[in-house]
Motif scaffolding. Sequence first.
Motif, PDB file in Angstrom:
ATOM      1  N   SER A  32       0.905  -1.428  -0.036  1.00 46.87           N
ATOM      2  CA  SER A  32      -0.045  -0.012   0.076  1.00 46.87           C
ATOM      3  C   SER A  32       0.714   1.372   0.035  1.00 46.87           C
ATOM      4  CB  SER A  32      -0.815   0.226   1.102  1.00 46.87           C
ATOM      5  OG  SER A  32      -1.821   0.868   1.105  1.00 46.87           O
ATOM      6  N   HIS A  33       0.124   2.479  -0.212  1.00 49.02           N
ATOM      7  CA  HIS A  33       0.885   3.772  -0.180  1.00 49.02           C
ATOM      8  C   HIS A  33       0.977   4.537   0.907  1.00 49.02           C
ATOM      9  CE1 HIS A  33       0.312   7.771  -2.601  1.00 49.02           C
ATOM     10  NE2 HIS A  33       1.444   7.343  -2.651  1.00 49.02           N
ATOM     11  N   ILE A  34       1.920   5.406   0.951  1.00 52.84           N
ATOM     12  CA  ILE A  34       2.495   5.909   2.276  1.00 52.84           C
ATOM     13  C   ILE A  34       1.674   7.182   2.565  1.00 52.84           C
ATOM     14  CG2 ILE A  34       4.742   4.928   2.584  1.00 52.84           C
ATOM     15  CD1 ILE A  34       5.276   8.285   1.280  1.00 52.84           C
ATOM     16  N   HIS A 109      -8.054   3.512  -6.675  1.00 52.83           N
ATOM     17  CA  HIS A 109      -9.031   4.392  -7.181  1.00 52.83           C
ATOM     18  C   HIS A 109      -8.362   5.606  -8.116  1.00 52.83           C
ATOM     19  CE1 HIS A 109      -8.315   7.881  -4.103  1.00 52.83           C
ATOM     20  NE2 HIS A 109      -7.406   7.058  -4.143  1.00 52.83           N
ATOM     21  N   HIS A 110      -7.186   5.091  -8.466  1.00 51.22           N
ATOM     22  CA  HIS A 110      -6.606   6.191  -9.608  1.00 51.22           C
ATOM     23  C   HIS A 110      -6.531   5.649 -10.972  1.00 51.22           C
ATOM     24  CE1 HIS A 110      -4.065   6.481  -5.838  1.00 51.22           C
ATOM     25  NE2 HIS A 110      -3.580   7.674  -6.224  1.00 51.22           N
ATOM     26  N   GLN A 111      -6.373   6.616 -11.876  1.00 51.63           N
ATOM     27  CA  GLN A 111      -6.514   6.389 -13.254  1.00 51.63           C
ATOM     28  C   GLN A 111      -5.736   5.286 -13.867  1.00 51.63           C
ATOM     29  OE1 GLN A 111      -8.678   8.788 -14.659  1.00 51.63           O
ATOM     30  NE2 GLN A 111      -8.504   7.309 -16.162  1.00 51.63           N
ATOM     31  N   THR A 414      13.984  14.310  -9.682  1.00 49.50           N
ATOM     32  CA  THR A 414      12.963  15.466  -8.907  1.00 49.50           C
ATOM     33  C   THR A 414      11.578  14.997  -8.803  1.00 49.50           C
ATOM     34  OG1 THR A 414      14.257  17.171  -9.882  1.00 49.50           O
ATOM     35  CG2 THR A 414      12.026  17.587  -9.238  1.00 49.50           C
ATOM     36  N   LYS A 415      10.839  15.381  -7.547  1.00 48.46           N
ATOM     37  CA  LYS A 415       9.188  15.088  -7.294  1.00 48.46           C
ATOM     38  C   LYS A 415       8.525  16.152  -8.001  1.00 48.46           C
ATOM     39  CE  LYS A 415       5.724  13.520  -6.122  1.00 48.46           C
ATOM     40  NZ  LYS A 415       4.925  13.482  -4.650  1.00 48.46           N
ATOM     41  N   VAL A 416       7.394  15.965  -8.547  1.00 50.77           N
ATOM     42  CA  VAL A 416       6.494  17.010  -8.925  1.00 50.77           C
ATOM     43  C   VAL A 416       5.085  16.669  -8.541  1.00 50.77           C
ATOM     44  CG1 VAL A 416       5.667  18.235 -11.175  1.00 50.77           C
ATOM     45  CG2 VAL A 416       7.748  16.536 -11.275  1.00 50.77           C
ATOM     46  N   SER A 417       4.433  17.526  -7.898  1.00 43.55           N
ATOM     47  CA  SER A 417       3.270  17.447  -7.450  1.00 43.55           C
ATOM     48  C   SER A 417       2.455  18.451  -8.167  1.00 43.55           C
ATOM     49  CB  SER A 417       3.050  17.642  -6.209  1.00 43.55           C
ATOM     50  OG  SER A 417       3.458  16.559  -5.252  1.00 43.55           O
ATOM     51  N   GLY A 418       1.191  18.137  -8.502  1.00 41.89           N
ATOM     52  CA  GLY A 418       0.399  19.161  -9.280  1.00 41.89           C
ATOM     53  C   GLY A 418      -1.044  19.165  -8.412  1.00 41.89           C
ATOM     54  N   ARG A 419      -1.678  20.257  -8.099  1.00 39.88           N
ATOM     55  CA  ARG A 419      -2.947  20.529  -7.559  1.00 39.88           C
ATOM     56  C   ARG A 419      -3.791  21.247  -8.337  1.00 39.88           C
ATOM     57  NH1 ARG A 419      -0.935  16.705  -5.347  1.00 39.88           N
ATOM     58  NH2 ARG A 419      -0.971  16.248  -3.229  1.00 39.88           N
ATOM     59  N   GLY A 420      -5.206  21.187  -8.379  1.00 44.92           N
ATOM     60  CA  GLY A 420      -6.033  21.967  -9.037  1.00 44.92           C
ATOM     61  C   GLY A 420      -7.211  22.271  -8.006  1.00 44.92           C
ATOM     62  N   GLY A 446       4.359   9.579 -14.402  1.00 49.97           N
ATOM     63  CA  GLY A 446       3.540   9.779 -13.379  1.00 49.97           C
ATOM     64  C   GLY A 446       1.973   9.691 -13.617  1.00 49.97           C
ATOM     65  N   GLY A 447       1.088  10.217 -12.658  1.00 49.36           N
ATOM     66  CA  GLY A 447      -0.121   9.976 -12.709  1.00 49.36           C
ATOM     67  C   GLY A 447      -0.968  10.320 -11.710  1.00 49.36           C
ATOM     68  N   GLY A 448      -1.974  10.002 -11.496  1.00 48.34           N
ATOM     69  CA  GLY A 448      -2.958  10.400 -10.197  1.00 48.34           C
ATOM     70  C   GLY A 448      -4.356  10.564 -10.542  1.00 48.34           C
ATOM     71  N   HIS A 449      -4.887  11.466  -9.994  1.00 48.60           N
ATOM     72  CA  HIS A 449      -6.340  11.845 -10.358  1.00 48.60           C
ATOM     73  C   HIS A 449      -6.314  13.289 -10.983  1.00 48.60           C
ATOM     74  CE1 HIS A 449      -6.934   9.274  -6.924  1.00 48.60           C
ATOM     75  NE2 HIS A 449      -6.305   9.932  -6.309  1.00 48.60           N
ATOM     76  N   ASP A 450      -7.776  13.768 -11.523  1.00 52.33           N
ATOM     77  CA  ASP A 450      -7.843  14.809 -12.256  1.00 52.33           C
ATOM     78  C   ASP A 450      -7.346  16.163 -11.394  1.00 52.33           C
ATOM     79  OD1 ASP A 450     -10.079  14.589 -10.444  1.00 52.33           O
ATOM     80  OD2 ASP A 450     -11.693  14.703 -11.964  1.00 52.33           O
ATOM     81  N   ALA A 452      -5.455  16.172  -8.400  1.00 52.35           N
ATOM     82  CA  ALA A 452      -4.321  16.046  -7.610  1.00 52.35           C
ATOM     83  C   ALA A 452      -3.570  14.875  -8.338  1.00 52.35           C
ATOM     84  CB  ALA A 452      -4.510  15.819  -6.370  1.00 52.35           C
ATOM     85  N   ALA A 453      -2.385  15.122  -8.827  1.00 50.14           N
ATOM     86  CA  ALA A 453      -1.530  14.073  -9.359  1.00 50.14           C
ATOM     87  C   ALA A 453      -0.027  14.460  -9.197  1.00 50.14           C
ATOM     88  CB  ALA A 453      -1.914  14.149 -10.849  1.00 50.14           C
ATOM     89  N   GLY A 454       0.896  13.563  -9.506  1.00 53.88           N
ATOM     90  CA  GLY A 454       2.143  13.636  -9.173  1.00 53.88           C
ATOM     91  C   GLY A 454       3.033  12.857 -10.312  1.00 53.88           C
ATOM     92  N   ALA A 455       4.408  13.247 -10.143  1.00 50.46           N
ATOM     93  CA  ALA A 455       5.222  12.351 -10.982  1.00 50.46           C
ATOM     94  C   ALA A 455       6.657  12.700 -10.693  1.00 50.46           C
ATOM     95  CB  ALA A 455       5.369  13.141 -12.522  1.00 50.46           C
TER      96      ALA A 455
HETATM   97  O1  C5P Z   1       2.695  12.847  -4.353  1.00 48.99           O
HETATM   98  P1  C5P Z   1       1.328  13.656  -4.569  1.00 48.99           P
HETATM   99  O2  C5P Z   1       0.662  13.953  -3.277  1.00 48.99           O
HETATM  100  O3  C5P Z   1       1.625  14.981  -5.405  1.00 48.99           O
HETATM  101  O4  C5P Z   1       0.491  12.816  -5.404  1.00 48.99           O
HETATM  102  C1  C5P Z   1      -0.992  13.178  -5.645  1.00 48.99           C
HETATM  103  C2  C5P Z   1      -1.667  11.965  -6.421  1.00 48.99           C
HETATM  104  O5  C5P Z   1      -0.895  11.393  -7.293  1.00 48.99           O
HETATM  105  C3  C5P Z   1      -1.462  10.648  -5.509  1.00 48.99           C
HETATM  106  O6  C5P Z   1      -2.838  10.163  -5.734  1.00 48.99           O
HETATM  107  C4  C5P Z   1      -0.660   9.862  -6.070  1.00 48.99           C
HETATM  108  O7  C5P Z   1      -0.884   8.653  -5.646  1.00 48.99           O
HETATM  109  C5  C5P Z   1      -0.397  10.093  -7.499  1.00 48.99           C
HETATM  110  N1  C5P Z   1       0.851   9.928  -7.951  1.00 48.99           N
HETATM  111  C6  C5P Z   1       0.800   8.918  -9.110  1.00 48.99           C
HETATM  112  N2  C5P Z   1       2.138   8.686  -9.631  1.00 48.99           N
HETATM  113  C7  C5P Z   1       3.319   9.387  -9.038  1.00 48.99           C
HETATM  114  C8  C5P Z   1       3.159  10.601  -8.050  1.00 48.99           C
HETATM  115  C9  C5P Z   1       1.735  10.774  -7.524  1.00 48.99           C
HETATM  116  O8  C5P Z   1      -0.066   8.392  -9.266  1.00 48.99           O
HETATM  117  N3  C5P Z   1       4.637   9.078  -9.627  1.00 48.99           N
END
Ligand code: C5P
Length: 478
Positions: A32-34, A109-111, A414-420, A446-450, A452-455
């Motif tokens: 699982s995820h942290i 529940h991720h894409q 580098t970690k990238v986070s995106g928020r809308g 990367g990937g995530g949700h519409d 909130a996502a990250g890479a």
């Molecule tokens: O890390 P952060 O909080 O920005 O992640 C936002 C969302 O993007 C989370 O749901 C995370 O699981 C997802 N994510 C992802 N792949 C990554 C980084 C984040 O699917 N490489």
Amino acid sequence: MAAADAPVPELQARATACAERLLAADRVLLASHIDADGLTSAAVASSALERAGIPFETVFEKQLDAASVAGIAERDYDTVLFTDFGSGQLDVIADHEAAGDFTPVVADHHQPADADTEFHLNPLLEGIDGASELSGAGAAYVLSRALAEAGDTEPRLGNRDLAALAVVGAVGDMQASGGELHGSNSGIVAEGVEAGVLEETKDLSVYGKQTRPLPKLLEFASDVRIPGITNDERGAVSFLDDLEVDCRADGQWKRWVDLADDEKQTVASALVRHAVSRGVPAFKIDRLVGTSYILAEEEQGTELRDASEFSTLLNATARYERADVGLAVCLGDRAGALDRARELLRNHRRNLSEGIEWVENTGVTKEEHLQWFDAGDEIRETIVGIIAGMSMGADGVARDMPIVAFARKNDEETKVSGRGTGPLVGEGLDLSVVMREASQAAGGDGGGHDVAAGATIPAGNEATFVEHADRIVGEQLD
Ligand code: C5P
Ligand code: C5P
Ligand code: ZN
């Protein structure tokens, strides 16, 4: 279980298939995820496995990628249950499945990536929104209910008591940020209420109602900024002193939970009047009231009693490499683990406020369609996304364009986070696509949700990332 009795009927067939596969396994590796949702997902799933008599071991990963999936494959389990991640990495996972390394069971529940697998429980596959209607812990809960039905053991309440943790996960993933949980989450709340483990109340919607002294509660409530109270300790104290409510007991400030219902009403009405008089617009004033989710079996006045405080406590553990502490709290350890979690919470709070201050002082760079900042080593990569989200609407940070944040992972990455925001998503923003495509163009993934996502991208490629992300956001919002 007939679909009509299921917490999320649309997912019942998938849940039953996953449960039957798990019941047929000799032993299971649970990965699982942290974050708060990942921890509660693991707690729900591990409780259900335990009650079903299935031997298992639990591991946490900061992120699932080719290297971490390969590490999981080496553990020699023939069945791996992924919770709160897995769907986005199904391409990598499917390769291991094809090589006979393990059979994956995914509750996420991720894409999803462009690959599928037989045992896959994900709201997005049934037209349910994974960003706002069901969390990873919600998916794990649906699975846990199916495990109770399909197995020979008959766990307490058919595992409905686990609904409380599922709600903590959903709240931790900001799925109640519109004021209350909705969609499939409502079915889970209803089961939790019926089982007696959850209560819903309409209440002041500020963070810290269980544990914060009243002045601090008001001073730090930053979601709706109220001039003369928000970030204004003396203002908050004098506001409270002017009320006909005794806000102190034995010389100490009371907390919100210490007030009687009519006293809460008095304070809330005065707060609304104060906000109106200071020109706070009506749509923001509406946000001052929302639904609180109370964990009925937890002690009043503790972080664990309120889903929102509980989820922050969990983030304070797992995002600092102490997922074991958070999991132990979820599983009922109210002694050592809770004390340790509270220490970690103090540290987490300090990091959040210092991080937001850093963003405000440093400022963001505005492109045509998005804004970004590069925190380098100043902000821990595991919390830079939380800070990016919290900083939207702070001084100098717009709310009408998405925000992208960079933080150093190590010398190479580098970690990238995106928020809308909800409104931006309504206009077409999908950060899971932005993060995936822009990171791939910059040599990462990367990937995530519409919303909130990250890479992760190779260090040095931030400018390339911004260029592509800005273009893609522009196309989406066109
Ligand atoms: O890390 P952060 O909080 O920005 O992640 C936002 C969302 O993007 C989370 O749901 C995370 O699981 C997802 N994510 C992802 N792949 C990554 C980084 C984040 O699917 N490489
Ligand atoms: O990996 P996971 O799905 O659990 O993480 C979701 C992340 O997206 C959380 O960090 C959550 O705070 C964030 N989020 C957000 N705003 C939303 C929905 C989710 O910042 N409206
Ligand atoms: Zn999640």
